[in-house]
Design a protein around this motif. Sequence first.
Motif, PDB file in Angstrom:
ATOM      1  N   ASN A 151       0.889  -1.114  -0.116  1.00  0.00           N
ATOM      2  CA  ASN A 151       0.044  -0.021   0.006  1.00  0.00           C
ATOM      3  C   ASN A 151       0.839   1.112   0.076  1.00  0.00           C
ATOM      4  OD1 ASN A 151      -2.570   1.146   0.022  1.00  0.00           O
ATOM      5  ND2 ASN A 151      -2.334   1.703   2.239  1.00  0.00           N
ATOM      6  N   SER A 152       2.081   1.042   0.541  1.00  0.00           N
ATOM      7  CA  SER A 152       3.049   2.306   0.490  1.00  0.00           C
ATOM      8  C   SER A 152       3.292   2.743  -0.911  1.00  0.00           C
ATOM      9  CB  SER A 152       4.185   1.997   0.913  1.00  0.00           C
ATOM     10  OG  SER A 152       4.033   1.562   2.370  1.00  0.00           O
ATOM     11  N   MET A 153       3.176   1.849  -2.103  1.00  0.00           N
ATOM     12  CA  MET A 153       3.389   2.308  -3.326  1.00  0.00           C
ATOM     13  C   MET A 153       2.187   3.238  -3.885  1.00  0.00           C
ATOM     14  SD  MET A 153       4.019  -1.228  -5.390  1.00  0.00           S
ATOM     15  CE  MET A 153       5.734  -1.928  -5.040  1.00  0.00           C
ATOM     16  N   LYS A 154       0.899   3.036  -3.201  1.00  0.00           N
ATOM     17  CA  LYS A 154      -0.345   3.847  -3.586  1.00  0.00           C
ATOM     18  C   LYS A 154      -0.109   5.315  -2.984  1.00  0.00           C
ATOM     19  CE  LYS A 154      -5.211   3.744  -3.349  1.00  0.00           C
ATOM     20  NZ  LYS A 154      -6.317   3.311  -2.413  1.00  0.00           N
ATOM     21  N   THR A 155       0.321   5.249  -1.563  1.00  0.00           N
ATOM     22  CA  THR A 155       0.662   6.514  -0.893  1.00  0.00           C
ATOM     23  C   THR A 155       1.823   7.281  -1.682  1.00  0.00           C
ATOM     24  OG1 THR A 155       1.945   5.385   0.587  1.00  0.00           O
ATOM     25  CG2 THR A 155      -0.209   6.004   1.116  1.00  0.00           C
ATOM     26  N   THR A 156       2.736   6.740  -2.313  1.00  0.00           N
ATOM     27  CA  THR A 156       3.881   7.361  -2.751  1.00  0.00           C
ATOM     28  C   THR A 156       3.391   8.116  -3.980  1.00  0.00           C
ATOM     29  OG1 THR A 156       5.388   5.603  -1.770  1.00  0.00           O
ATOM     30  CG2 THR A 156       6.575   6.987  -3.364  1.00  0.00           C
ATOM     31  N   VAL A 157       2.573   7.081  -5.081  1.00  0.00           N
ATOM     32  CA  VAL A 157       2.064   7.744  -6.100  1.00  0.00           C
ATOM     33  C   VAL A 157       1.262   9.113  -5.597  1.00  0.00           C
ATOM     34  CG1 VAL A 157       0.611   7.572  -7.939  1.00  0.00           C
ATOM     35  CG2 VAL A 157       2.247   5.555  -7.492  1.00  0.00           C
ATOM     36  N   GLU A 158       0.575   8.815  -4.801  1.00  0.00           N
ATOM     37  CA  GLU A 158      -0.433  10.099  -4.356  1.00  0.00           C
ATOM     38  C   GLU A 158       0.365  11.104  -3.951  1.00  0.00           C
ATOM     39  OE1 GLU A 158      -2.818   7.976  -1.654  1.00  0.00           O
ATOM     40  OE2 GLU A 158      -4.179   7.239  -3.037  1.00  0.00           O
ATOM     41  N   ALA A 159       1.502  11.021  -3.256  1.00  0.00           N
ATOM     42  CA  ALA A 159       2.363  11.922  -2.711  1.00  0.00           C
ATOM     43  C   ALA A 159       3.079  12.535  -3.999  1.00  0.00           C
ATOM     44  CB  ALA A 159       3.400  11.496  -1.760  1.00  0.00           C
ATOM     45  N   MET A 160       3.165  12.011  -4.994  1.00  0.00           N
ATOM     46  CA  MET A 160       3.916  12.493  -6.034  1.00  0.00           C
ATOM     47  C   MET A 160       2.942  13.444  -6.815  1.00  0.00           C
ATOM     48  SD  MET A 160       6.153   8.969  -7.265  1.00  0.00           S
ATOM     49  CE  MET A 160       6.407   9.546  -9.049  1.00  0.00           C
ATOM     50  N   LYS A 161       1.909  12.984  -6.771  1.00  0.00           N
ATOM     51  CA  LYS A 161       0.699  13.748  -7.524  1.00  0.00           C
ATOM     52  C   LYS A 161       0.528  15.147  -6.806  1.00  0.00           C
ATOM     53  CE  LYS A 161      -2.078  10.231  -9.403  1.00  0.00           C
ATOM     54  NZ  LYS A 161      -3.376   9.428  -9.195  1.00  0.00           N
ATOM     55  N   ALA A 162       0.568  15.110  -5.242  1.00  0.00           N
ATOM     56  CA  ALA A 162       0.381  16.338  -4.586  1.00  0.00           C
ATOM     57  C   ALA A 162       1.574  17.099  -4.675  1.00  0.00           C
ATOM     58  CB  ALA A 162       0.069  15.734  -2.947  1.00  0.00           C
ATOM     59  N   ALA A 163       2.814  16.555  -4.811  1.00  0.00           N
ATOM     60  CA  ALA A 163       3.918  17.536  -4.878  1.00  0.00           C
ATOM     61  C   ALA A 163       4.110  17.855  -6.396  1.00  0.00           C
ATOM     62  CB  ALA A 163       5.351  16.628  -4.558  1.00  0.00           C
ATOM     63  N   GLY A 164       3.254  17.611  -7.420  1.00  0.00           N
ATOM     64  CA  GLY A 164       3.175  18.079  -8.528  1.00  0.00           C
ATOM     65  C   GLY A 164       4.372  17.476  -9.698  1.00  0.00           C
ATOM     66  N   VAL A 165       4.779  16.330  -9.260  1.00  0.00           N
ATOM     67  CA  VAL A 165       5.911  15.737  -9.891  1.00  0.00           C
ATOM     68  C   VAL A 165       5.545  14.366 -10.727  1.00  0.00           C
ATOM     69  CG1 VAL A 165       7.850  16.557  -8.420  1.00  0.00           C
ATOM     70  CG2 VAL A 165       6.841  14.241  -7.896  1.00  0.00           C
ATOM     71  N   ARG A 166       4.426  14.111 -10.537  1.00  0.00           N
ATOM     72  CA  ARG A 166       3.692  12.878 -11.145  1.00  0.00           C
ATOM     73  C   ARG A 166       3.880  12.846 -12.588  1.00  0.00           C
ATOM     74  NH1 ARG A 166       3.254   9.426 -13.637  1.00  0.00           N
ATOM     75  NH2 ARG A 166       1.738   7.549 -13.841  1.00  0.00           N
ATOM     76  N   ASN A 167       3.541  13.924 -13.101  1.00  0.00           N
ATOM     77  CA  ASN A 167       3.500  13.996 -14.814  1.00  0.00           C
ATOM     78  C   ASN A 167       5.037  14.213 -15.413  1.00  0.00           C
ATOM     79  OD1 ASN A 167       0.844  13.646 -14.748  1.00  0.00           O
ATOM     80  ND2 ASN A 167       0.443  15.815 -14.484  1.00  0.00           N
ATOM     81  N   ASN A 168       5.978  14.317 -14.429  1.00  0.00           N
ATOM     82  CA  ASN A 168       7.610  14.610 -15.113  1.00  0.00           C
ATOM     83  C   ASN A 168       8.072  13.145 -15.289  1.00  0.00           C
ATOM     84  OD1 ASN A 168       6.810  17.212 -14.460  1.00  0.00           O
ATOM     85  ND2 ASN A 168       7.847  17.166 -12.701  1.00  0.00           N
ATOM     86  N   VAL A 169       7.559  12.226 -14.563  1.00  0.00           N
ATOM     87  CA  VAL A 169       7.969  10.861 -14.705  1.00  0.00           C
ATOM     88  C   VAL A 169       7.241   9.654 -14.949  1.00  0.00           C
ATOM     89  CG1 VAL A 169       9.640  11.238 -12.484  1.00  0.00           C
ATOM     90  CG2 VAL A 169       7.421  10.451 -11.944  1.00  0.00           C
ATOM     91  N   LYS A 170       7.686   8.479 -15.280  1.00  0.00           N
ATOM     92  CA  LYS A 170       7.108   7.409 -15.365  1.00  0.00           C
ATOM     93  C   LYS A 170       7.300   6.478 -14.056  1.00  0.00           C
ATOM     94  CE  LYS A 170       6.001   7.936 -19.796  1.00  0.00           C
ATOM     95  NZ  LYS A 170       4.757   8.166 -20.560  1.00  0.00           N
ATOM     96  N   ILE A 171       6.267   5.714 -13.752  1.00  0.00           N
ATOM     97  CA  ILE A 171       6.414   4.965 -12.493  1.00  0.00           C
ATOM     98  C   ILE A 171       6.219   3.508 -13.120  1.00  0.00           C
ATOM     99  CG2 ILE A 171       5.369   4.684 -10.285  1.00  0.00           C
ATOM    100  CD1 ILE A 171       4.049   7.482 -10.366  1.00  0.00           C
TER     101      ILE A 171
END
Lengths: 211, 272
Positions: free
Chosen positions: A154-174
């Motif tokens: 589940n920490s994977m999910k929270t990490t993805v969410e944190a990346m979204k919140a920090a505005g970096v999600r769209n800069n990377v592939k996960i």
Amino acid sequence: MEDLKKLYDAILTGNFKSAKEITQQALAAGADPQAMVQQYMIPAMDEVGRRYEANEYFVPELLISARAMKASLEFIRPLLIASGAEPAGRVVIGTVKGDLHDIGKNLVAAMLEGAGFEVIDLGVDVSPEKFITALNEKKAGLVAMSALLTTTMNSMKTTVEAMKAAGVRNNVKIMIGGAPVTEKYAEEIGADGYSTNANGAVALARKLVAA
Amino acid sequence: MYTRLHIDGVLHINPERTVTHFPGDPQADIWGIRRTAVQYGTGSYDEFANHPLADFTTVSGEYEPFLLYCALRGMELAMMDLLVDQEFAEAALEHIFRHYYALNERTYELGRGRVDITYVAEDLGGQTALLFGVPEIRRFILPRQKKMADLARSHGIHVFYHTDGAARDIIPDLLDVTGIEILNPIQWRCPGMEREGLVRDFGKRVIFHGAVDNQHTLPFGSVEEVRTEVRDNIRIFAGARWICAPCHNLQPVTPTANIIALYETIHTDGTL
């Protein structure tokens, strides 16, 4: 260059002493580091991966080949950096928060390195904040997360969410992986891909970087 | 000096010392023993300052020698040793094995017929394939497992074997060499571990234990999916012998309703 076929063989058979010696001799004789990587080391690690998928190689064989590859890369990497050669991609990798099981992550990191990626290994029990900081600092285009346990997945999910919140999600592939992880789970948490093994992770990383 | 005294010198031969002190205690030697210099006027002797086994009463532990070797050596080195430092791995595994063998022997003697089942185990399977090649398993793991299983059998004790993961390729050896009677945990979602194939190929020779998926169904499935899986198992294992259990310790993320569904379904639908 006939001698460098021996580098291919040393990596394939996991002989790190001879990988190191051949590399030193070849570099002293003026071999092109970029060509050594592209023509001998990456093909050797690709073959290691192929044998692993075909159940001809197992974890111990992967480990000794990775060790041989690293022994060689230790001499080549500074030259690549000095020449300004770009890696195949930059990957930030780690096991997610709460998970200390790192053999799978280490194998993926080694195979990615063997495939010409620059690997920023954050180790184990990596918090979402640490992933985000590293992504920002290293300008990495890929993040790879691993978990062995159903309880830490589940920490994977929270990490993805944190990346979204920090505005970096769209800069990377996960990309994600680990025993309980599935394609379906990757989709659910909004990751870009999943692999069951280290060789598949290389194929996936190549695909994601090209996309 | 030797010439003056009319004697020969002595050349000492020792192995190269790679470990000089006890892990975590730089003051202690590799046995955990510390020494203090005790002055006697014109010089000093190093005298023993502690006795690590002074409080020793008994030993214990579960039987998974390679797992302990991994813990002692680090998992990656331990695995590489099987290919590149085989003598060291063999020697260390033999020490570990003998420890467990002696422990089990004493336990069986003290149990005097009251022990029904013993646990012989080593994780040989990963999520998609064996962790090690069959030649390494045959060299390092199986001969010692066989001795352990033989010891149990000589006391009339059944051998319950545990290996996680995709272990299909080594099951014939486990049956023929180790001589296992019960196989746990049957992670049927792993390649090669499909229940139908296991029943077809090994159903006459081994009792299956487990087979209720603990990576997907129990922690993340619905109550209905848990029920369906238990019923599937009842149907698939009908031609063989199966003990219903989760594939691993129930994880804290498992919904209570799923746990109840597992045991309820086997109670209501599994009655012979």
